[in-house]
Write a protein that holds these residues in place. Structure first.
Motif, PDB file in Angstrom:
ATOM      1  N   VAL A 181       0.844  -1.204   0.000  1.00 30.93           N
ATOM      2  CA  VAL A 181       0.000   0.000   0.000  1.00 30.93           C
ATOM      3  C   VAL A 181       0.879   1.254   0.000  1.00 30.93           C
ATOM      4  CG1 VAL A 181      -1.654   1.340   1.375  1.00 30.93           C
ATOM      5  CG2 VAL A 181      -1.989  -1.119   1.062  1.00 30.93           C
ATOM      6  N   ASN A 182       1.922   1.242   0.807  1.00 30.74           N
ATOM      7  CA  ASN A 182       2.828   2.379   0.880  1.00 30.74           C
ATOM      8  C   ASN A 182       3.492   2.651  -0.473  1.00 30.74           C
ATOM      9  OD1 ASN A 182       4.218   4.462   2.068  1.00 30.74           O
ATOM     10  ND2 ASN A 182       4.972   3.220   3.753  1.00 30.74           N
ATOM     11  N   PHE A 183       3.937   1.611  -1.149  1.00 33.17           N
ATOM     12  CA  PHE A 183       4.585   1.784  -2.444  1.00 33.17           C
ATOM     13  C   PHE A 183       3.593   2.163  -3.538  1.00 33.17           C
ATOM     14  CE2 PHE A 183       8.131  -0.283  -0.372  1.00 33.17           C
ATOM     15  CZ  PHE A 183       9.216   0.364  -0.941  1.00 33.17           C
ATOM     16  N   VAL A 184       2.353   1.715  -3.428  1.00 28.17           N
ATOM     17  CA  VAL A 184       1.326   2.133  -4.397  1.00 28.17           C
ATOM     18  C   VAL A 184       1.059   3.630  -4.257  1.00 28.17           C
ATOM     19  CG1 VAL A 184      -1.136   1.924  -4.948  1.00 28.17           C
ATOM     20  CG2 VAL A 184       0.247  -0.127  -4.700  1.00 28.17           C
ATOM     21  N   VAL A 185       1.001   4.123  -3.024  1.00 32.56           N
ATOM     22  CA  VAL A 185       0.820   5.563  -2.813  1.00 32.56           C
ATOM     23  C   VAL A 185       2.008   6.330  -3.398  1.00 32.56           C
ATOM     24  CG1 VAL A 185       0.707   7.380  -1.045  1.00 32.56           C
ATOM     25  CG2 VAL A 185      -0.669   5.305  -0.804  1.00 32.56           C
ATOM     26  N   GLY A 186       3.215   5.838  -3.128  1.00 33.99           N
ATOM     27  CA  GLY A 186       4.406   6.495  -3.665  1.00 33.99           C
ATOM     28  C   GLY A 186       4.435   6.494  -5.176  1.00 33.99           C
ATOM     29  N   CYS A 187       4.061   5.389  -5.783  1.00 36.75           N
ATOM     30  CA  CYS A 187       4.018   5.299  -7.247  1.00 36.75           C
ATOM     31  C   CYS A 187       2.956   6.235  -7.811  1.00 36.75           C
ATOM     32  CB  CYS A 187       3.756   3.866  -7.676  1.00 36.75           C
ATOM     33  SG  CYS A 187       3.844   3.608  -9.449  1.00 36.75           S
ATOM     34  N   GLY A 188       1.825   6.302  -7.142  1.00 39.90           N
ATOM     35  CA  GLY A 188       0.763   7.202  -7.596  1.00 39.90           C
ATOM     36  C   GLY A 188       1.207   8.654  -7.569  1.00 39.90           C
ATOM     37  N   LEU A 189       1.903   9.039  -6.507  1.00 45.88           N
ATOM     38  CA  LEU A 189       2.399  10.420  -6.432  1.00 45.88           C
ATOM     39  C   LEU A 189       3.506  10.681  -7.454  1.00 45.88           C
ATOM     40  CD1 LEU A 189       2.397  11.112  -2.604  1.00 45.88           C
ATOM     41  CD2 LEU A 189       0.973  12.188  -4.344  1.00 45.88           C
ATOM     42  N   THR A 190       4.276   9.658  -7.761  1.00 42.08           N
ATOM     43  CA  THR A 190       5.308   9.819  -8.789  1.00 42.08           C
ATOM     44  C   THR A 190       4.674  10.053 -10.150  1.00 42.08           C
ATOM     45  OG1 THR A 190       6.847   8.437  -7.554  1.00 42.08           O
ATOM     46  CG2 THR A 190       7.279   8.683  -9.900  1.00 42.08           C
ATOM     47  N   LEU A 191       3.603   9.361 -10.434  1.00 42.26           N
ATOM     48  CA  LEU A 191       2.944   9.501 -11.737  1.00 42.26           C
ATOM     49  C   LEU A 191       2.044  10.737 -11.802  1.00 42.26           C
ATOM     50  CD1 LEU A 191       2.038   5.752 -12.331  1.00 42.26           C
ATOM     51  CD2 LEU A 191       3.947   7.044 -13.322  1.00 42.26           C
ATOM     52  N   TRP A 192       1.661  11.302 -10.665  1.00 38.70           N
ATOM     53  CA  TRP A 192       0.780  12.468 -10.619  1.00 38.70           C
ATOM     54  C   TRP A 192       1.651  13.729 -10.566  1.00 38.70           C
ATOM     55  CZ3 TRP A 192      -2.936  13.639  -5.962  1.00 38.70           C
ATOM     56  CH2 TRP A 192      -3.823  14.657  -6.318  1.00 38.70           C
ATOM     57  N   HIS A 193       1.923  14.279 -11.722  1.00 36.62           N
ATOM     58  CA  HIS A 193       2.853  15.406 -11.838  1.00 36.62           C
ATOM     59  C   HIS A 193       2.310  16.695 -11.235  1.00 36.62           C
ATOM     60  CE1 HIS A 193       5.728  13.246 -14.289  1.00 36.62           C
ATOM     61  NE2 HIS A 193       4.712  12.745 -14.975  1.00 36.62           N
ATOM     62  N   SER A 194       1.025  16.915 -11.284  1.00 32.93           N
ATOM     63  CA  SER A 194       0.454  18.186 -10.831  1.00 32.93           C
ATOM     64  C   SER A 194      -0.217  18.057  -9.464  1.00 32.93           C
ATOM     65  CB  SER A 194      -0.555  18.685 -11.864  1.00 32.93           C
ATOM     66  OG  SER A 194      -1.609  17.742 -11.996  1.00 32.93           O
ATOM     67  N   ALA A 195       0.333  17.222  -8.598  1.00 31.10           N
ATOM     68  CA  ALA A 195      -0.256  17.025  -7.271  1.00 31.10           C
ATOM     69  C   ALA A 195      -0.092  18.290  -6.438  1.00 31.10           C
ATOM     70  CB  ALA A 195       0.413  15.854  -6.576  1.00 31.10           C
ATOM     71  N   PRO A 196      -1.183  18.804  -5.858  1.00 38.38           N
ATOM     72  CA  PRO A 196      -1.086  19.983  -4.990  1.00 38.38           C
ATOM     73  C   PRO A 196      -0.272  19.665  -3.730  1.00 38.38           C
ATOM     74  CG  PRO A 196      -3.369  19.513  -5.574  1.00 38.38           C
ATOM     75  CD  PRO A 196      -2.558  18.369  -6.047  1.00 38.38           C
ATOM     76  N   SER A 197       0.354  20.699  -3.179  1.00 37.85           N
ATOM     77  CA  SER A 197       1.194  20.510  -1.983  1.00 37.85           C
ATOM     78  C   SER A 197       0.395  19.947  -0.811  1.00 37.85           C
ATOM     79  CB  SER A 197       1.838  21.832  -1.574  1.00 37.85           C
ATOM     80  OG  SER A 197       2.792  22.219  -2.522  1.00 37.85           O
TER      81      SER A 197
END
Length: 165
Positions: free
Chosen positions: A114-130
């Motif tokens: 689950v932790n790595f899925v969240v990290g991967c999702g944030l890596t692929l989400w370029h415009s993630a708000p702070s």
């Protein structure tokens, strides 16, 4: 001469089968020893080293994650190599979670997945708000902390396995 070699071979195989506690028989009636591998379904519970290593690794990453939050550092890497690394770890940890039959180990590996899925999702989400990255950092820090505590639960199983042997 051939008969003598076969008899010697069968004698050796029978002794090995008695020593290992397992054997099988072929169509011709000769016994063949088969070795049983250790398959208790425990990957981490076999030795305390893995529980301690899991705790230290997860505690370190929890400290890093919460350190980013306290310093207001909310940037996340968005390169292809980081995403590929996350995917490889997700596949490896999912395989480990499915391979083990121990509930504590399965919970530990699932928390890491689950932790790595969240990290991967944030890596692929370029415009993630702070604000979302901050929430994710707190969430992943919490997951790392929980995984560190769960890895410590495997220490008791390791000592119980050693007493039985």
């Amino acid at each position: 001469m051939d008969r003598q070699i076969e008899n010697t071979k069968v004698g050796i195989e029978t002794k090995e089968a008695k020593a290992s506690g397992s054997s099988s028989q072929t169509d011709s009636g000769t016994k063949i020893a088969t070795r049983q591998s250790y398959s208790s379904g425990h990957l981490m519970c076999r030795t305390p080293l893995w529980g301690v290593a899991g705790f230290l690794g997860c505690a370190y990453f929890a400290w890093i994650s919460f350190g980013h939050v306290t310093r207001n550092e909310y940037d996340w890497p968005h390169d292809l190599w980081t995403a590929t690394t996350y995917i490889v770890w997700i596949l490896l940890l999912a395989g480990l979670a499915l391979d083990t039959r121990c509930l504590r180990e399965r919970l530990f590996f699932s928390l890491l997945v689950v932790n790595f899925v969240v990290g991967c999702g944030l890596t692929l989400w370029h415009s993630a708000p702070s604000a979302n990255v901050r929430t994710a950092r707190i969430g992943t820090g919490t997951l790392w902390t929980l995984a560190a505590l769960v890895s410590l639960t495997t220490l008791w199983k390791a000592t119980q396995l050693q007493r039985r042997v």
